[in-house]
Design an enzyme around this catalytic site. Sequence first.
Site, PDB file in Angstrom:
ATOM      1  N   ASP A  87       1.894  -2.545  66.533  1.00  0.00           N
ATOM      2  CA  ASP A  87       1.495  -1.717  65.401  1.00  0.00           C
ATOM      3  C   ASP A  87       1.308  -2.496  64.108  1.00  0.00           C
ATOM      4  O   ASP A  87       0.276  -2.397  63.452  1.00  0.00           O
ATOM      5  CB  ASP A  87       2.532  -0.615  65.189  1.00  0.00           C
ATOM      6  CG  ASP A  87       2.228   0.226  63.967  1.00  0.00           C
ATOM      7  OD1 ASP A  87       1.117   0.786  63.910  1.00  0.00           O
ATOM      8  OD2 ASP A  87       3.085   0.309  63.074  1.00  0.00           O
ATOM      9  N   ASP A  90       5.953  -5.284  63.409  1.00  0.00           N
ATOM     10  CA  ASP A  90       6.922  -5.019  64.468  1.00  0.00           C
ATOM     11  C   ASP A  90       6.205  -5.043  65.811  1.00  0.00           C
ATOM     12  O   ASP A  90       5.059  -5.466  65.905  1.00  0.00           O
ATOM     13  CB  ASP A  90       7.616  -3.675  64.230  1.00  0.00           C
ATOM     14  CG  ASP A  90       6.612  -2.518  64.132  1.00  0.00           C
ATOM     15  OD1 ASP A  90       5.394  -2.765  64.268  1.00  0.00           O
ATOM     16  OD2 ASP A  90       7.043  -1.373  63.919  1.00  0.00           O
ATOM     17  N   TYR A 238       5.801   7.584  62.253  1.00  0.00           N
ATOM     18  CA  TYR A 238       4.448   8.128  62.154  1.00  0.00           C
ATOM     19  C   TYR A 238       4.462   9.630  62.430  1.00  0.00           C
ATOM     20  O   TYR A 238       3.887  10.103  63.408  1.00  0.00           O
ATOM     21  CB  TYR A 238       3.505   7.403  63.123  1.00  0.00           C
ATOM     22  CG  TYR A 238       3.173   5.994  62.685  1.00  0.00           C
ATOM     23  CD1 TYR A 238       2.241   5.766  61.680  1.00  0.00           C
ATOM     24  CD2 TYR A 238       3.806   4.896  63.257  1.00  0.00           C
ATOM     25  CE1 TYR A 238       1.936   4.476  61.259  1.00  0.00           C
ATOM     26  CE2 TYR A 238       3.511   3.604  62.843  1.00  0.00           C
ATOM     27  CZ  TYR A 238       2.573   3.403  61.843  1.00  0.00           C
ATOM     28  OH  TYR A 238       2.282   2.133  61.429  1.00  0.00           O
ATOM     29  N   GLU A 455       3.750  -5.785  54.158  1.00  0.00           N
ATOM     30  CA  GLU A 455       3.565  -5.686  55.601  1.00  0.00           C
ATOM     31  C   GLU A 455       2.072  -5.593  55.897  1.00  0.00           C
ATOM     32  O   GLU A 455       1.247  -5.355  55.006  1.00  0.00           O
ATOM     33  CB  GLU A 455       4.297  -4.476  56.189  1.00  0.00           C
ATOM     34  CG  GLU A 455       4.317  -4.496  57.715  1.00  0.00           C
ATOM     35  CD  GLU A 455       5.344  -3.568  58.341  1.00  0.00           C
ATOM     36  OE1 GLU A 455       5.623  -3.728  59.537  1.00  0.00           O
ATOM     37  OE2 GLU A 455       5.869  -2.686  57.631  1.00  0.00           O
TER      38      GLU A 455
END
Length: 665
Positions: A87, A90, A238, A455
């Site tokens: 994703d 991670d 999510y 990120e």
Amino acid sequence: MKLVKKMVGTTLIASLALSSIAVGGKSAGALAASSYNYAEVLQKSLVFYELQESGPLQDDIRTNWRSDTCLTDGQDNGLDLTGGWFDAGDHVKFNLPMSYTAAMLAWSYYEDPEVYQQTGQDEYILEQIKFANDYFIKCHPTADKYYFQVGDGGADHAFWGAAEIMQMDRPSYYVDASHPGSCVAASTAASLAAASVIFAESDPAYAATCIAKAKSLLALAETMASDTYYNSVAGAYYRSYSGYADDISWASTWIYMKTGEESYLNKAMTYSNNWEMIQGTTDISYDWTQSWDNKQIGTSLLLARLTQNAKYVSAIENNLKYWSVGLNGKKINYTPKGLAFRDTWGSLRYASTEAFLASVYAEEADCDATLATQLKAFAKAQADYCLGSTGRSFVCGFGENAPVNPHHRTAHGGWENNCGGAPATNRHTLVGALVGGPGSDDSYTDDRTNYVNNEVATDYNAGFTGLMAKMYKEYGGTVLSNVSAVETVGEEIYLQAGINAQDLRTTGSFIEIKSVVFNHTAWPARITDKLTYRYFVDISQVIAAGYSASNMEVSANYKQHGETISALKPWDEEKGIYYVEISLVGAKIYPGGQSEQRSECQFRIKAPCLWDYTTSPSFQGLTGTSNNSCVNNPNMAVYDDGVLVYGKEPNGSAVVTPTPVVTPT
């Protein structure tokens, strides 16, 4: 608004001139002034997706710091669920953002196949779209079940290490009528339907498989009519805040675009009545943008194109005006330096995705000319903000002052299981990744521990990739050769040693060595279980005194992983050179924690007589060390499955570092 039908082919335009590719009948240099090389960014954005691949990697992957991972995904449910993308920074496979991403990449190719063909990137984008959808096909083994996630978010996030060395279980989760998750099933249906559209000409058999799976998943989504189970599993990461109506409309629209079956167009429009509306009205909400959670803005654009219905035309134009020039006195907030700022977490993904939508709509035949000009200006401003108009690039591996420490486990190349730990600077360049971006005041720090601003994620690059294709189409650019993430290999396995104790003055001279072998592999990271290393000694003095190697005593008082310590073995008997071999065969050493990344052994070699061990080859460089003080010792030799990987042997043989090979693009 006119229905524009696009014939999407996959034939690469031959004989491209890399330095000046024709765009829209003009050479790249003849187009309007370009601030950045959009072709290069487009190339690198697609490399990023290769770096996110899970499972068996493609043979032609353009990096040397990734390898096959997660080859048992799905086995807990008797399935092969390998493949797909990790994703973000991670290693969970979350299918809601993944399917959104794959659909957005397909949409970009649908809009601008000629851009990808002209830049030679059609091969790469189609490969990535297929890579994701191949995984989705596996995830829907029967009509009544869909696997929507592989990996446990909590367990995954508790480990900071490369994908290649993960040790935790990776459970797979599914939705069905008793465990509903309509949003993720419908979102995946959209991805598969979009894939069926773009592969219709080049691979009709694959397109047929994709559209069949898309229809099946959409039917399942309607049967479930709820997201409760999905949210109970994935909700911490999510959650479907928008519900599933937007996903069903999104999927139905793409299925209609492939099949022409009116029932799907009607379904898309019917479910739009349950989209998010402006409070107290029946008008579609317009203040967000297309995203992994809410697809109603992108769907509005497509439905406006397909139906010319004022409801959808107003929805998309209201949205685009709100983000660009303002709507009825309302306008999205802008940072002082010009970023359209929707949300703190991943601010650039929203701005770049909206800019992609603006670029698409600006080309519609019925878009007002003035609005089209404004939308193109908005799109370029947002694109250039991402690429460096503020003095820094937000794309790894591109431009001025680009991020070097994105929040990404594998790119970090660390070994301590610590996001903020060593090394201070990421060992790998996460080529093409768009980081989250600045705060509302343009502030940004290239800090790996800041997952809000630094990120990366597959969905961050989704609309961004389409935007770069549009920028190239409008402003041109130079296609670079050999774009890749292949790097020079750094230090990976090494050994430190020191003197624990010693005595060369009396009969029974001895030397006690503390040795620590480290696994800091990162090209790619790997678990080693066949390491051995050697300490070379010169016992010619002992032999001259009438003794032999069999009279030498070898012992150990500490073995972290139960190392096997050999007696002296001959290396060069004529010169009296022997060695002790310390074997770690069977011990898993990997760059995944303070203990896991190393193995320590303390061993003693004792002579039956006076022995000047300081002449030994492996003793050189250890002078002055003491207990708990170790230095790198290249005069010892470390082997991985019999291959020398660190240090040197007494005959001078040393490690040969392979030259990185870059596959031409």
